[in-house]
Scaffold this motif. Structure first.
Motif, mmCIF file in Angstrom:
data_model
loop_
_atom_site.group_PDB
_atom_site.id
_atom_site.type_symbol
_atom_site.label_atom_id
_atom_site.label_comp_id
_atom_site.label_asym_id
_atom_site.label_seq_id
_atom_site.Cartn_x
_atom_site.Cartn_y
_atom_site.Cartn_z
ATOM 1 N N ARG A 12 0.835 -1.205 0.000
ATOM 2 C CA ARG A 12 0.000 0.000 0.000
ATOM 3 C C ARG A 12 0.869 1.254 0.000
ATOM 4 N NH1 ARG A 12 -2.879 2.998 4.566
ATOM 5 N NH2 ARG A 12 -4.220 4.404 3.392
ATOM 6 N N LEU A 13 1.946 1.221 0.741
ATOM 7 C CA LEU A 13 2.852 2.356 0.807
ATOM 8 C C LEU A 13 3.419 2.684 -0.571
ATOM 9 C CD1 LEU A 13 4.017 4.324 2.847
ATOM 10 C CD2 LEU A 13 5.855 2.715 3.252
ATOM 11 N N SER A 14 3.803 1.681 -1.317
ATOM 12 C CA SER A 14 4.296 1.893 -2.679
ATOM 13 C C SER A 14 3.209 2.486 -3.568
ATOM 14 C CB SER A 14 4.781 0.578 -3.280
ATOM 15 O OG SER A 14 5.890 0.100 -2.590
ATOM 16 N N PHE A 15 1.986 1.985 -3.419
ATOM 17 C CA PHE A 15 0.859 2.504 -4.192
ATOM 18 C C PHE A 15 0.612 3.979 -3.882
ATOM 19 C CE2 PHE A 15 -3.831 3.223 -4.188
ATOM 20 C CZ PHE A 15 -4.000 3.294 -5.565
ATOM 21 N N LEU A 16 0.653 4.333 -2.597
ATOM 22 C CA LEU A 16 0.418 5.717 -2.205
ATOM 23 C C LEU A 16 1.511 6.637 -2.729
ATOM 24 C CD1 LEU A 16 -0.748 5.140 1.471
ATOM 25 C CD2 LEU A 16 -2.155 5.462 -0.574
ATOM 26 N N GLN A 17 2.737 6.177 -2.703
ATOM 27 C CA GLN A 17 3.836 6.968 -3.258
ATOM 28 C C GLN A 17 3.625 7.192 -4.750
ATOM 29 O OE1 GLN A 17 7.154 4.526 -1.481
ATOM 30 N NE2 GLN A 17 8.062 6.571 -1.402
ATOM 31 N N ALA A 18 3.155 6.179 -5.457
ATOM 32 C CA ALA A 18 2.897 6.316 -6.891
ATOM 33 C C ALA A 18 1.765 7.312 -7.150
ATOM 34 C CB ALA A 18 2.561 4.962 -7.499
ATOM 35 N N LEU A 19 0.707 7.252 -6.346
ATOM 36 C CA LEU A 19 -0.392 8.217 -6.481
ATOM 37 C C LEU A 19 0.115 9.648 -6.322
ATOM 38 C CD1 LEU A 19 -3.403 6.751 -4.440
ATOM 39 C CD2 LEU A 19 -3.289 7.119 -6.905
ATOM 40 N N LEU A 20 0.897 9.860 -5.290
ATOM 41 C CA LEU A 20 1.415 11.196 -5.020
ATOM 42 C C LEU A 20 2.400 11.632 -6.100
ATOM 43 C CD1 LEU A 20 1.832 10.992 -1.158
ATOM 44 C CD2 LEU A 20 0.091 12.260 -2.442
ATOM 45 N N ARG A 60 -5.331 15.914 -0.229
ATOM 46 C CA ARG A 60 -6.412 15.948 -1.210
ATOM 47 C C ARG A 60 -6.314 14.757 -2.160
ATOM 48 N NH1 ARG A 60 -5.875 17.567 -5.960
ATOM 49 N NH2 ARG A 60 -4.164 18.988 -5.534
ATOM 50 N N VAL A 61 -5.103 14.480 -2.661
ATOM 51 C CA VAL A 61 -4.897 13.363 -3.583
ATOM 52 C C VAL A 61 -5.283 12.048 -2.916
ATOM 53 C CG1 VAL A 61 -3.124 12.012 -4.779
ATOM 54 C CG2 VAL A 61 -3.128 14.510 -4.955
ATOM 55 N N LEU A 62 -4.822 11.842 -1.694
ATOM 56 C CA LEU A 62 -5.120 10.588 -1.001
ATOM 57 C C LEU A 62 -6.590 10.485 -0.603
ATOM 58 C CD1 LEU A 62 -1.914 10.162 1.176
ATOM 59 C CD2 LEU A 62 -2.436 9.180 -1.066
ATOM 60 N N ALA A 63 -7.203 11.604 -0.248
ATOM 61 C CA ALA A 63 -8.628 11.594 0.105
ATOM 62 C C ALA A 63 -9.487 11.262 -1.119
ATOM 63 C CB ALA A 63 -9.040 12.933 0.689
ATOM 64 N N GLU A 64 -9.123 11.809 -2.278
ATOM 65 C CA GLU A 64 -9.880 11.519 -3.505
ATOM 66 C C GLU A 64 -9.781 10.044 -3.881
ATOM 67 O OE1 GLU A 64 -8.423 14.233 -6.454
ATOM 68 O OE2 GLU A 64 -9.455 15.943 -5.555
ATOM 69 N N ALA A 65 -8.702 9.387 -3.487
ATOM 70 C CA ALA A 65 -8.518 7.973 -3.768
ATOM 71 C C ALA A 65 -9.017 7.095 -2.613
ATOM 72 C CB ALA A 65 -7.048 7.675 -4.050
ATOM 73 N N ASP A 66 -9.657 7.697 -1.612
ATOM 74 C CA ASP A 66 -10.112 6.996 -0.403
ATOM 75 C C ASP A 66 -8.979 6.232 0.275
ATOM 76 O OD1 ASP A 66 -12.744 7.804 -0.310
ATOM 77 O OD2 ASP A 66 -13.478 6.120 -1.516
ATOM 78 N N GLU A 67 -7.806 6.844 0.321
ATOM 79 C CA GLU A 67 -6.627 6.228 0.923
ATOM 80 C C GLU A 67 -6.053 7.041 2.075
ATOM 81 O OE1 GLU A 67 -5.249 3.339 0.431
ATOM 82 O OE2 GLU A 67 -6.468 2.699 -1.266
ATOM 83 N N LEU A 68 -6.798 8.001 2.590
ATOM 84 C CA LEU A 68 -6.285 8.861 3.653
ATOM 85 C C LEU A 68 -6.692 8.290 5.017
ATOM 86 C CD1 LEU A 68 -4.660 11.392 4.192
ATOM 87 C CD2 LEU A 68 -6.767 12.700 4.158
#
Length: 71
Positions: A12-20, A60-68
C-alpha cells in the motif's frame, strides 16, 4: 516534513507513493529501515511524509482515492 499517514503495509505504501508522484507531490518514507530491527514482522508502521508546503495537496490526492487513513 509532515506525516500524512502511517502503515505497516509496504505494498500500500508503494501505491500511495505512486499516487502522489503522479500528482507531482514528492513523498518520502520514514522508518523504512526499522524492518532490520523487527525481523520483518511488520510490527512498526512506516510513515509517509511530505514537505509542509505540499501537505494539503497530498491529503487531497489521497482523500480523492479513499486512501487517507492509517492502518
Amino acid at each position: 516534513m509532515v506525516t500524512i499517514l502511517r502503515t505497516t503495509n509496504t505494498v500500500r505504501l508503494s501505491f500511495l507513493q505512486a499516487l502522489l508522484r503522479d500528482a507531482g507531490v514528492h513523498a518520502e518514507v520514514f522508518d523504512g529501515n526499522i524492518s532490520a530491527l523487527e525481523a520483518g514482522i511488520g510490527a512498526f508502521p512506516r510513515r509517509l511524509v511530505v514537505n509542509d508546503a505540499l501537505k494539503d495537496a497530498a491529503r487531497r490526492v489521497l482523500a480523492e482515492a479513499d486512501e487517507l487513513y492509517d492502518d
